[in-house]
Write a protein that holds these residues in place. Sequence first.
Motif, PDB file in Angstrom:
ATOM      1  N   MET A 158      28.428   8.370   6.665  1.00  0.00           N
ATOM      2  CA  MET A 158      28.452   7.175   5.555  1.00  0.00           C
ATOM      3  C   MET A 158      27.222   6.794   5.290  1.00  0.00           C
ATOM      4  N   ILE A 188      48.225  12.466   0.463  1.00  0.00           N
ATOM      5  CA  ILE A 188      47.661  12.189  -0.746  1.00  0.00           C
ATOM      6  C   ILE A 188      47.898  13.340  -1.762  1.00  0.00           C
ATOM      7  N   VAL A 228      45.263   5.608   8.297  1.00  0.00           N
ATOM      8  CA  VAL A 228      43.788   6.421   8.382  1.00  0.00           C
ATOM      9  C   VAL A 228      43.756   7.703   8.684  1.00  0.00           C
ATOM     10  N   CYS A 229      43.258   8.556   7.722  1.00  0.00           N
ATOM     11  CA  CYS A 229      43.210  10.045   8.034  1.00  0.00           C
ATOM     12  C   CYS A 229      41.826  10.103   8.330  1.00  0.00           C
ATOM     13  N   MET A 230      41.560  10.896   9.703  1.00  0.00           N
ATOM     14  CA  MET A 230      39.968  11.047   9.878  1.00  0.00           C
ATOM     15  C   MET A 230      39.631  12.492   9.465  1.00  0.00           C
ATOM     16  N   PHE A 280      42.008   2.883  -1.501  1.00  0.00           N
ATOM     17  CA  PHE A 280      41.949   2.744  -0.140  1.00  0.00           C
ATOM     18  C   PHE A 280      42.011   1.224   0.378  1.00  0.00           C
ATOM     19  N   ALA A 281      42.741   0.893   1.314  1.00  0.00           N
ATOM     20  CA  ALA A 281      42.910  -0.496   1.921  1.00  0.00           C
ATOM     21  C   ALA A 281      42.544  -0.545   3.236  1.00  0.00           C
ATOM     22  N   PHE A 282      41.998  -1.712   3.651  1.00  0.00           N
ATOM     23  CA  PHE A 282      41.319  -1.687   5.049  1.00  0.00           C
ATOM     24  C   PHE A 282      41.347  -3.228   5.464  1.00  0.00           C
ATOM     25  N   LEU A 313      32.441   9.256  -2.103  1.00  0.00           N
ATOM     26  CA  LEU A 313      32.903   8.598  -1.142  1.00  0.00           C
ATOM     27  C   LEU A 313      32.107   8.451   0.202  1.00  0.00           C
ATOM     28  N   ARG A 314      31.308   9.412   0.470  1.00  0.00           N
ATOM     29  CA  ARG A 314      30.565   9.223   1.620  1.00  0.00           C
ATOM     30  C   ARG A 314      29.327   8.100   1.192  1.00  0.00           C
ATOM     31  N   PRO A 357      39.406  10.799   3.774  1.00  0.00           N
ATOM     32  CA  PRO A 357      40.032   9.540   3.338  1.00  0.00           C
ATOM     33  C   PRO A 357      39.336   8.419   4.230  1.00  0.00           C
ATOM     34  N   PHE A 358      38.822   8.810   5.441  1.00  0.00           N
ATOM     35  CA  PHE A 358      38.119   7.797   6.109  1.00  0.00           C
ATOM     36  C   PHE A 358      37.242   7.051   5.442  1.00  0.00           C
ATOM     37  N   TYR A 359      36.290   7.996   4.705  1.00  0.00           N
ATOM     38  CA  TYR A 359      35.267   7.017   4.206  1.00  0.00           C
ATOM     39  C   TYR A 359      35.743   6.064   3.020  1.00  0.00           C
ATOM     40  N   GLY A 360      37.026   6.551   2.184  1.00  0.00           N
ATOM     41  CA  GLY A 360      37.466   5.585   1.467  1.00  0.00           C
ATOM     42  C   GLY A 360      37.998   4.271   2.226  1.00  0.00           C
ATOM     43  N   ILE A 361      38.503   4.588   3.165  1.00  0.00           N
ATOM     44  CA  ILE A 361      39.366   3.314   3.889  1.00  0.00           C
ATOM     45  C   ILE A 361      38.114   2.170   4.497  1.00  0.00           C
ATOM     46  N   ALA A 362      37.071   2.934   5.231  1.00  0.00           N
ATOM     47  CA  ALA A 362      36.097   2.239   5.813  1.00  0.00           C
ATOM     48  C   ALA A 362      35.426   1.327   4.733  1.00  0.00           C
TER      49      ALA A 362
END
Lengths: 346, 346
Positions: A57, A250, A268-270, A289-291, B254-255, B277-282
Amino acid sequence: MRSAVLRGGRVLVRDDVPEPAPEMGQVLVEVKACGICGSDLHFAQHGATMLERGREMTGVPEMGGQPLELDRDVFMGHEFSAEVLEAGPDTVAPPAGTLVTSIPAVISLTGIENLAYTNALPAGYSERMLLSAPLVLEVPNGLDARRAALTEPMAVGLHAVNRAEIAAGSGALVLGSGPVGLAVIAALRLRGIEPIVATDFSPARRQLARTMGAHEAVDPAVEPAFEAWSRVDGARSVVVFDAIGVPGIIEDALRQAPPQSRLLVVGVCMEKDAITPFYGIAKELDIRFAFAYDPMEFAATLTSIAEGEIDVGPMITGEVGLEGVPEAFRELANPERHCKILVVPS
Amino acid sequence: MRSAVLRGGRVLVRDDVPEPAPEMGQVLVEVKACGICGSDLHFAQHGATMLERGREMTGVPEMGGQPLELDRDVFMGHEFSAEVLEAGPDTVAPPAGTLVTSIPAVISLTGIENLAYTNALPAGYSERMLLSAPLVLEVPNGLDARRAALTEPMAVGLHAVNRAEIAAGSGALVLGSGPVGLAVIAALRLRGIEPIVATDFSPARRQLARTMGAHEAVDPAVEPAFEAWSRVDGARSVVVFDAIGVPGIIEDALRQAPPQSRLLVVGVCMEKDAITPFYGIAKELDIRFAFAYDPMEFAATLTSIAEGEIDVGPMITGEVGLEGVPEAFRELANPERHCKILVVPS
């Protein structure tokens, strides 16, 4: 002192680690209880992938904390309550013996160090740890240490519900009734949302979903989630919480959700995940997306638990000492036996 | 009368079709100008896939319109202005000769028939068509028929900006400066958003982006979109509009987007698309899908164009008769030559 650390990026071991000493602005505390989080299990399995995704990222601000190295011991445990032992020099803190909790972060002059997935500072799977005095919250109302330790995971639910901007009169569909799904359910119920339809393959978790406030809890193997929603609430738009976090969820939601629905991704989906944007466009859906949570949400959650508005007792299904952490990580794979296992270091 | 229809699901042909007759609540109009929309090109290439994707979805309310059959002639043309010829029986409508426009839909007792991608009613690529009297809007302020025809595509931009809930003081990054991207840029500029950074591979489209209100327009082959954003506005969160609609754009956003950014997907991508999805969550991102507009947004857009707040003139790059529609569809593949081609049937 003793701590359960992640070694070689995969194996949890109990070992002796250096005794932490509080500097200015810090408080030395004795951990009373620390919940094992699904993210910890995930990190023990996929830590290298998570770090790689993070590096991919751009646009992420540097927090100033020390970079994590998987070949050194990693401290974990970010859902804790603790008793104050001693404040650092020139530091205002609650008196020794006070039961406290904190968001899992320590502020220093060089930045913010997360108290989770760090080589730098012992976290909640340790006998003792350091907290930041300005972030420490006293546990009010005589709440016991075990329930107070659930402030952190329950705050995740409150934050997801806040991010959803769910309107009064709306209903919610919660996919997955593990600890994150249950935290969402509790926060929705506290806000007066009705109906709350929850899903889980496990009968024990469906029972917990009802206990925490779901109006219906269905087995998606028997009645698919959106069919259940449709039965309970017609074809109204819905706020869907994905508290599962595996590929395909999703896309299923985009395909089946009523128009103008909103999907909150909390699990969390990696891995990469395939979606069909056309479904989203044709029905004008949102994916949010919520964190984590912010400090205000953390504090509000502690109050809700201490005031008895949310009873987290039923979610606590086990307790182990530091030596039991490795076995507890294995146990948590079975959703029938466990929801939240607390580590009680001393 | 004559109409350019889609035959066999793929080929546009000019042919004679039955003369429409207004029923109660309907108005017969003569089409003065009708824009060719990217969705029309898309439908001529991927119509069968679009219908299949539609059938895969559940939860979509039945509009009551007649189902579309690709093996029958399909009427298209939903960006039109027209002159009133005659109202149906017992129908209140503007007098004959009035220049009007309308959202592309006709209300009947059996439901709503879209005036696009339909076997049922002639649409804008026809000499004459029927409109619903309650939906007809008089074109104000002496605005010419050609500019009035751009109300529909420009309303798509306003709707996307409304869906974005973009706050004053926020900036925007518009990926793709085709007609949809330009409509978004115009709506952002009208709202006072600054900076607006646009991208396109085509120099002509970048020039149009600046003309319509972008503060910067960059060639992503030279300077990637998010690098341009970062240069212009630091690492602030941003509202990103995907007006491209091809696989990979959502994942890139997202990235690379700064934390707390919001992605508005306005470009239609029919294919499956992979996201992490991880990018979105982080980074706690939002993905909001936007489609069309509501009648209020359509009317507001007509006013903005008629009042000169948005000058759509530069977007009109060509004009053809009905016989020229098939060739115009081919021409529009070249972004250097054309933005919006108007069909002028008579």
